[in-house]
Design an enzyme around this catalytic site. Structure first.
Site, PDB file in Angstrom:
ATOM      1  N   HIS A  84      54.159  -3.430   1.362  1.00 36.94           N
ATOM      2  CA  HIS A  84      53.594  -3.538   0.020  1.00 36.94           C
ATOM      3  C   HIS A  84      54.465  -4.398  -0.883  1.00 36.94           C
ATOM      4  O   HIS A  84      54.335  -4.369  -2.099  1.00 36.94           O
ATOM      5  CB  HIS A  84      53.416  -2.132  -0.564  1.00 36.94           C
ATOM      6  N   GLU A 134      78.090 -12.755   9.899  1.00 35.46           N
ATOM      7  CA  GLU A 134      79.502 -13.146  10.025  1.00 35.46           C
ATOM      8  C   GLU A 134      79.809 -13.710  11.407  1.00 35.46           C
ATOM      9  O   GLU A 134      80.695 -14.546  11.555  1.00 35.46           O
ATOM     10  CB  GLU A 134      80.425 -11.948   9.746  1.00 35.46           C
ATOM     11  N   LYS A 163      88.188 -13.819   0.108  1.00 36.24           N
ATOM     12  CA  LYS A 163      89.217 -12.800  -0.140  1.00 36.24           C
ATOM     13  C   LYS A 163      90.433 -13.431  -0.829  1.00 36.24           C
ATOM     14  O   LYS A 163      90.979 -12.895  -1.784  1.00 36.24           O
ATOM     15  CB  LYS A 163      89.674 -12.174   1.191  1.00 36.24           C
TER      16      LYS A 163
HETATM   17  O1  PA5 Z   1      83.917  -7.927   9.811  1.00 35.35           O
HETATM   18  C1  PA5 Z   1      84.861  -8.214   9.104  1.00 35.35           C
HETATM   19  O2  PA5 Z   1      85.902  -8.681   9.579  1.00 35.35           O
HETATM   20  C2  PA5 Z   1      84.853  -7.974   7.606  1.00 35.35           C
HETATM   21  O3  PA5 Z   1      83.616  -7.658   7.114  1.00 35.35           O
HETATM   22  C3  PA5 Z   1      85.812  -6.847   7.276  1.00 35.35           C
HETATM   23  O4  PA5 Z   1      85.422  -5.693   7.955  1.00 35.35           O
HETATM   24  C4  PA5 Z   1      85.869  -6.573   5.783  1.00 35.35           C
HETATM   25  O5  PA5 Z   1      86.151  -7.752   5.091  1.00 35.35           O
HETATM   26  C5  PA5 Z   1      86.932  -5.525   5.472  1.00 35.35           C
HETATM   27  O6  PA5 Z   1      88.168  -5.923   5.966  1.00 35.35           O
HETATM   28  P1  PA5 Z   1      89.375  -4.926   6.141  1.00 35.35           P
HETATM   29  O7  PA5 Z   1      88.965  -3.858   7.117  1.00 35.35           O
HETATM   30  O8  PA5 Z   1      90.503  -5.749   6.633  1.00 35.35           O
HETATM   31  O9  PA5 Z   1      89.640  -4.313   4.784  1.00 35.35           O
END
Ligand code: PA5
Length: 465
Positions: free
Chosen positions: A319, A290, A433
């Site tokens: 393996h 990310e 999302k």
């Molecule tokens: O790193 C990030 O921003 C995402 O992976 C969020 O943690 C994930 O989408 C969950 O989001 P939220 O904490 O707003 O529910």
């Protein structure tokens, strides 16, 4: 706590597939600038994750709630996903036995922990069913920075209604919400229903938030020493400050990953030789993917960069994957994790002395066998000119795990500078999302719902039966 060993990534070991003095010299100035930029951002308070070890208010709030809930809680269920779950899983699996949830209530030293990081109906139903008569001593920690992530929100709605139906007006005592301190849907509901709350720091993105109440509460509830975790992280940050980048494990790893990416090795495999450390590889995958997988650079120009982080487990995947890693495309950097000592030990007994195929194993410690297999894989990869680095943990304990977390977050920041991208946003995750909102019929997303229609229903022309 932890150290980086990088000889396996050099030209001395893997020839043209490794990094030469010329490569290091060429990139020196760029890395020094990147390091300076990250240190300046930290000094200016712009990288919230680096300040988490100092935030006493978070530690105090977590401590208050642990004091309130721990003794009366048999089961803790985390509802969260991505950065609101992977750190919790990584801490728990690194620092607690693999059989933790199976240990007797009296012996375990904390509640059983379940992290529901998916909306798979089997996962959610099976876990909720298992709680059964223990529901009255269960706490649900719903974690969502945005407060509206569909997966977490739907789990929360299911759990809230189940608690209301089964426990009546007491239901709110079984929910602890970790979310934005000032605003948001979950924040508002928590206030209206009267849940205890903990903050998700405004200045820390989900994937960098494990050392905030997001990760600290479940860890502390299960008996992990969070002060030591934070102390390890703070000590590591100090270790990453000095400016001779060739001697700094953070800048060196960022430089190696960046150079390797540009040398035709876009895949980076994190391969712990330890089941305990495997959850950290999952956490790393999100952090790296990310943060560094970006279409645009900071000037808005097309970039399409980002190493693809994958995970493998030693020895298990020797393996399964080693054949590909040695003989498939030479497009990977393998990042081994190894531990100098393991929390447990076993020795192979002195039996079968007259069986040639087994007698050599007698008296061997399993940790020694694990380590020998790691070195064997490192050697075998080197023979095939496949570059590797190793991150060595002195021990698998709170200090080292805290250090590793801070280490990799820092490396991510420096790598972000080298790739010249914003390592702290995730526009592509946001689109997914929103598309989910549209598909499930959330108001305001009608236009997107129409755009998605061709994907929502299979085109019969391409369906084969
Ligand atoms: O790193 C990030 O921003 C995402 O992976 C969020 O943690 C994930 O989408 C969950 O989001 P939220 O904490 O707003 O529910």
């Amino acid at each position: 706590m932890i150290q980086l060993y990088y000889k396996g990534a050099t030209a001395d070991v893997v020839g043209a597939h490794g990094l030469s003095e010329a490569d290091f010299n060429q990139v020196g100035q760029k890395v020094a600038h990147a390091h300076q930029a990250v240190c300046d951002q930290i000094a200016a308070g712009k990288l919230g994750y680096a300040d988490l070890p100092n935030r006493k208010t978070y530690r105090d709030r977590v401590g208050q709630l642990v004091a309130k809930y721990k003794a009366k809680t048999t089961d803790l269920v985390v509802l969260g996903i991505g950065g609101s779950a992977l750190g919790n899983i990584a801490l728990q699996t690194a620092l607690k036995p693999v059989t933790y949830n199976l240990i007797d209530d009296a012996q375990r030293g904390g509640p059983r922990l379940f992290v529901l990081d998916n909306v798979d109906p089997c996962l959610v139903s099976d876990t909720l069913d298992l709680l059964g008569s223990r529901l009255g001593s269960t706490v649900f920690n719903v974690i969502s920075k945005s407060g509206e992530t569909a997966e977490t929100a739907s789990q929360f709605m299911i759990v809230r209604e189940m608690l209301r139906a089964k426990l009546g007006k007491d239901f709110a005592r079984h929910i602890v919400a970790t979310t934005d301190e000032k605003k948001g849907t979950l924040h508002d509901i928590a206030k209206a229903d009267g849940y205890d709350t903990m903050p998700v720091p405004e200045d820390v993105g989900g994937r960098f938030s494990v050392l905030s109440p997001v990760g600290l509460f479940s860890a502390a509830m299960c008996g992990i020493d969070t002060d030591k975790l934070l102390a390890g992280a703070a000590a590591m940050l100090k270790q990453l400050e000095p400016h001779d980048w060739r001697k700094n494990p953070g800048t060196m790893l960022a430089a190696i990953t960046w150079l390797m990416f540009n040398k035709g090795k876009p895949i980076q495999v994190m391969m712990p030789y330890s089941n305990r450390l495997y959850g950290l590889a999952d956490w790393y995958r999100q952090l790296w993917a990310e943060s560094l997988g970006k279409a645009k650079d900071r000037a808005g120009k097309d970039a399409f960069v980002g190493p693809t982080p994958i995970k493998a487990l030693g020895t298990t995947d020797q393996h399964s994957q080693a054949q590909l890693y040695r003989e498939g495309p030479n497009d990977k950097l393998v990042i081994f994790l190894e531990a100098a000592t393991h929390p447990r030990e076993l020795t192979v007994p002195d039996v079968f002395g007259d069986v040639a195929g087994l007698s050599y194993l007698r008296g061997t410690k399993l940790s020694a066998l694990l380590q020998a297999e790691k070195v064997a894989t490192e050697y075998a990869l080197a023979v095939s000119q496949r570059p590797t680095v190793t991150i060595r943990f002195d021990a698998i304990d709170e200090e080292s795990v805290g250090a590793f977390i801070m280490y990799y977050e820092f490396v991510t920041s420096v790598a972000g500078e080298l790739f010249n991208i914003n390592a702290y946003d995730q526009p592509a995750v946001e689109l997914g999302k929103q598309a989910t909102f549209a598909l499930i019929g959330r108001k305001g997303y009608e236009k997107m719902a129409a755009d998605i229609q061709p994907f929502a229903k299979p085109d019969e022309k391409y369906v084969l039966r």
